[in-house]
Design a protein around this motif. Sequence first.
Motif: not given
Length: 218
Positions: A38-47
Motif C-alpha cells: 500500500l506504500c506506493e514506493a515500496w514492495t511488500v519486502r521493502d515495508v
Amino acid sequence: MSETITRDASWAVIDAVRAEVADLLEGLTPEQRLQQSLCEAWTVRDVGAHLSLAALAPLGFVVGSAARQGFRFDAGIREGTLAWSRRLDDTEVVANLRRIVGVRRLAPGTMWRDPLIDALVHGHDIADPLGATLTTHVEAAATAAEWAWARTFGFPFLPQRRLRGLRLVATDTAWSRGSGEEVRGPVTSLLLLSTGRRTAYPDLSGPGADRARSLVHA
C-alpha cells in the motif's frame, strides 16, 4: 475518544505485530514479497525491511540517508528504506523483525506512539494487498489514530487538511475526529484513512464515505 493505551501496552502490541508480520513474510513466495504494498514506493519486502530500520540502522546510515535527500522528510524515509532494504536478503528481513521484538529504540525525534502507528499501518501495507489478515488491536489502533491527528500540526499525515469536511467515527470503540459529513467504520480502517492509505475501504459507511474514498485516491 477512547482511553489511550499505556506505553507498556503499546510496546506489547508493537512486539506482537512485529512477530506476526515476520511469520507472514516468512510464508510468502519470492513473487509475493516483491508485490506492490500500500506504500506506493515500496514492495511488500521493502515495508518489512522498513519496520526494522529505526530499531537497527546505525545512526550514520540514518543521517547519511537524510542528508542525501536534502533532509526532506518524505524523500529521506522513502529512499532510506529502499537503501536499507537493498542491504538485506529475504531471510534477513524476517530475522530482523524477530530480532527487534522487545527492542525499544526510537528513531530520532519520535516517541512511543510513532512506532505504534508504524507497526499497525505498515502491517496492513503488507497484508492487505496479499489478502492476508492480521490480528486486530482495537484500542491500540484508536491510540495510533488519535496520535496521527494530534501529532504536531498533524505531521506527517496531515489528516486535518486531507480529510477536511469529514467526521471520522469508529464503530468498534469510542473514537472520533474531524467535523462534517460522517464516515463510520472500524477504527483500524479509520487509522489507515487518516494516514492516507490508498485502498478500497469497503467497510466504511455514512454520508461522507464515498468522499473519503475519493480523497485518498486523488
